[in-house]
Design a protein around this motif. Structure first.
Motif, PDB file in Angstrom:
ATOM      1  N   UNK A  54      -7.973  -4.001  -4.454  1.00 50.03           N
ATOM      2  CA  UNK A  54      -6.844  -3.073  -4.611  1.00 50.03           C
ATOM      3  C   UNK A  54      -6.042  -2.837  -3.350  1.00 50.03           C
ATOM      4  N   UNK A  55      -6.690  -2.938  -2.190  1.00 53.03           N
ATOM      5  CA  UNK A  55      -5.970  -2.606  -0.964  1.00 53.03           C
ATOM      6  C   UNK A  55      -5.770  -3.796  -0.035  1.00 53.03           C
ATOM      7  N   UNK A  69      12.735   0.177  -1.911  1.00 57.48           N
ATOM      8  CA  UNK A  69      11.754   1.161  -2.363  1.00 57.48           C
ATOM      9  C   UNK A  69      12.239   1.963  -3.575  1.00 57.48           C
ATOM     10  N   UNK A  83      12.384  -3.197   2.847  1.00 52.78           N
ATOM     11  CA  UNK A  83      10.969  -3.470   2.687  1.00 52.78           C
ATOM     12  C   UNK A  83      10.698  -4.960   2.435  1.00 52.78           C
ATOM     13  N   UNK A 114       3.869   1.502  -1.154  1.00 48.91           N
ATOM     14  CA  UNK A 114       4.495   1.631  -2.476  1.00 48.91           C
ATOM     15  C   UNK A 114       3.503   2.254  -3.467  1.00 48.91           C
ATOM     16  N   UNK A 115       2.249   1.786  -3.424  1.00 51.02           N
ATOM     17  CA  UNK A 115       1.224   2.337  -4.320  1.00 51.02           C
ATOM     18  C   UNK A 115       1.088   3.848  -4.097  1.00 51.02           C
ATOM     19  N   UNK A 116       0.912   4.245  -2.858  1.00 52.91           N
ATOM     20  CA  UNK A 116       0.701   5.663  -2.563  1.00 52.91           C
ATOM     21  C   UNK A 116       1.956   6.486  -2.847  1.00 52.91           C
ATOM     22  N   UNK A 157      14.416  -5.346  -1.148  1.00 53.17           N
ATOM     23  CA  UNK A 157      13.753  -4.217  -1.796  1.00 53.17           C
ATOM     24  C   UNK A 157      13.896  -2.985  -0.918  1.00 53.17           C
ATOM     25  N   UNK A 187      -2.341  -6.167  -2.509  1.00 55.51           N
ATOM     26  CA  UNK A 187      -1.176  -5.930  -1.656  1.00 55.51           C
ATOM     27  C   UNK A 187      -0.702  -7.166  -0.902  1.00 55.51           C
ATOM     28  N   UNK A 235       0.839  -1.204   0.000  1.00 57.49           N
ATOM     29  CA  UNK A 235       0.000   0.000   0.000  1.00 57.49           C
ATOM     30  C   UNK A 235       0.874   1.254   0.000  1.00 57.49           C
TER      31      UNK A 235
END
Lengths: 276, 318
Positions: free
Chosen positions: B46-47, B65, B283, A126-128, B63, B51, A124
């Motif tokens: 989507x959320x 970011x 991450x 990363x999306x935002x 990772x 995810x 989430x």
């Protein structure tokens, strides 16, 4: 029998005093001279000092606590509107309408009640982040608009199931379609559940620390918990006045909500098992 | 089960004319239903689901970011359990917290609910007063108060000194820090208490009256009536409290001074996850931690559910 009643009340009042002591202590500590906060066991201050409120209100990095309060209010109120809207819509479908996959979808919704949000947190973020929305209020409000708080969907479903179906059927006979039945019959009758949802959403958003800390970086975007966070790292006595004054102020909206709505809140907990 | 009961649908009171259960009837409101469900479905896909899949993938990568994720297989998981002492410390702290705070909170909330239940009708004020900390306790403000009360010269230390128990500053001594976090959790006993109280009110009076006729002592009544009759509610509270306890964050963050306390003594799981993901920008590693948390919570929940048949008593089903 009389003596037993008196004893019972004495016992309960003593327990209440212990349980509420930290809050009463905070109220007095916020107007104590800083030197008395940790050195004296006296609950009452020797004299009234409001410096803490004055210093605390100035905030940090040139941004006052007034801004933090404003931000918290904006986020909390927007969350309430978004959450009530989306959860009511979903709840109506689950409680009243027949559709394909309603069983599996409802089961999925219940399963997300137990999901730790950490498992969706990083994608989430990363999306935002890629949408350029980090450091805005969008990541705090958008999930509410998409009914990700399954607790509230469940709460409203439970309530709607208790509304007599005859009312829907009568409305259908009178020519109301699904939308009109929802708007004119079910929605007005579900008001108590919507009020409970609103209050809990407000309080939880007001208290929320983790998400706001993850998404908000600039002091001008800070909410109240993030403003208070500035006191976490410092343990010097000089800051105590401001720290307790702002802590007390931060709790005021919740205490007010609680005093006004206590019956609804307590009943909301006992019918749905909502966590406080 | 009382807390989850659905109000009786009035459809049973006045039977509607039977309609054919064909596909046409079943999907009568198909289109409208999906209109109402749109926001929730978007969120779920989507959320939540999306995810979750991505974070499962990320848990096998490195990772930060800013550069593309790099596949590392099980390295994150291996590192967690074999090389990372802070991770193991966070597991230790969290297990201690869950194993102590959850039972303590359950016992206190049940005790208070039973005391309040002895006098029917007059407990609204007490119920509300005991519930208040449940609303306030999760906030940064309450945790700051807690820290001040448990620090050197704070109320708790002074009181303990007063009765001859010398304790160091709870906040600064590594062997005490997590205990002040646990006590903060127990302080918020109001929510389970309210649920217990609702459950206690559902137990038929006649059971106690019959037991009294037979000369049962209060202790026997508690073990043989209250506990079995309340077991579905105990079960419900246990599941909720356990799931919540694994995710504790704010109190440990604040009381531990934002870093997990002296010698990582208040480094709870989610706090370490936060540090890994958002301070060190690992991450992939943080995603792996999140998935381990999910699996542990799922296992614990499953164990509680499986064990339920041994100790949860549903009167109407026996």
């Amino acid at each position: 029998m009389r003596a037993k009643t008196v004893l019972w009340h004495v016992l309960c009042l003593a327990a209440v005093a212990v349980v509420l002591y930290p809050l009463i202590w905070l109220a007095f500590a916020s107007v104590k001279p800083p030197s008395e906060v940790l050195s004296s066991l006296n609950l009452l201050p020797s004299r009234l000092v409001l410096d803490g409120y004055r210093q605390g209100w100035e905030g940090a990095a040139g941004i006052g606590f007034g801004t933090f309060f404003m931000n918290s209010f904006v986020v909390a109120v927007a969350s309430v509107v978004a959450n009530v809207l989306s959860c009511t819509l979903a709840a109506y479908a689950f409680a009243r309408l027949r559709f394909r996959f309603s069983g599996p979808l409802f089961a999925f919704m219940i399963a997300t009640l137990m999901l730790p949000h950490h498992v969706t947190l990083i994608p989430q973020y990363v999306i935002f982040q890629q949408a350029g929305m980090v450091n805005t209020f969008v990541p705090l409000i958008l999930p509410k608009l998409l009914a990700t708080e399954a607790f509230f969907v469940f709460l409203i479903v439970q309530f709607m199931r208790g509304i007599p179906r005859e009312l829907d059927e009568a409305a259908t006979i009178d020519g109301c379609g699904v939308y009109k039945t929802f708007w004119h019959v079910v929605l007005p009758l579900a008001k108590p559940a919507l009020v409970t949802t609103s209050i809990f959403t407000f309080i939880w958003t007001w208290n929320d620390f983790f998400t706001q800390m993850v998404y908000l970086n600039d002091a001008e975007k800070f909410t109240v918990p993030l403003g208070l966070r500035l006191f976490v790292d410092t343990s010097s006595q000089s800051n105590f006045g401001a720290m307790f004054a702002m802590s007390a102020l931060a709790l005021v909206p919740i205490v007010l909500f609680f005093l006004v709505f206590q019956r609804l809140l307590v009943e909301g907990v006992s019918t749905s098992g909502l966590k406080g | 089960m009382t807390v989850l009961k659905t109000p009786p649908s009035s459809a049973t009171a006045a039977p509607a004319p039977r309609k054919p259960r064909g596909a046409g009837r079943r999907r009568e409101h198909q289109r409208e239903a999906y209109v109402f469900l749109t926001p929730w479905l978007l969120g779920a896909i989507g959320l939540t689901v999306g995810p979750m899949i991505v974070s499962l993938y990320l848990s096998f990568t490195e990772y930060d970011l800013f550069t593309e994720p790099r596949w590392v297989g099980f390295e994150n998981f291996v590192r967690m359990f074999t090389e990372d002492d802070r991770y193991l410390q966070s597991v230790k702290v969290t297990l201690l917290y869950v194993l102590v705070a959850v039972p303590m909170k359950m016992i206190v909330s049940l005790l208070v609910a039973m005391v309040l239940n002895t006098r029917a009708g007059s407990n609204g004020f007490y119920r509300s007063a005991f519930y208040a900390p449940s609303l306030l306790g999760a906030s940064v403000a309450a945790a700051l108060v807690w820290r001040a009360m448990f620090t050197e010269g704070g109320t708790v230390n002074e009181l303990l000194d007063g009765i001859g128990l010398n304790t160091p500053s709870w906040v600064d001594d590594p062997s005490y820090t997590i205990w002040s976090v646990i006590l903060l959790a127990v302080w918020q006993f109001g929510a389970p208490m309210v649920i217990f109280l609702a459950g206690l009110k559902q137990i038929p009076r006649e059971l106690y009256e019959a037991a009294e006729v037979d000369g049962a002592s209060p202790v026997r009544k508690f073990w043989h009536i209250t506990l079995p009759m309340l077991s579905p509610v105990i079960f419900f509270n246990l599941v909720l409290e356990a799931i919540h306890a694994f995710q504790v964050f704010t109190p440990a963050f604040v009381i531990g001074g934002g870093r997990g306390g002296p010698a990582d003594s208040a480094l709870v799981y989610t706090l370490y996850l936060y540090q890994a993901g958002f301070e060190d920008f690992e991450m992939g590693y943080a995603s792996a931690m999140a998935w381990v948390l999910l699996v542990v919570i799922a296992i614990v929940t499953a164990v509680i559910f499986r064990s339920a048949r041994l100790w949860v008593f549903y009167g109407d089903k026996s």
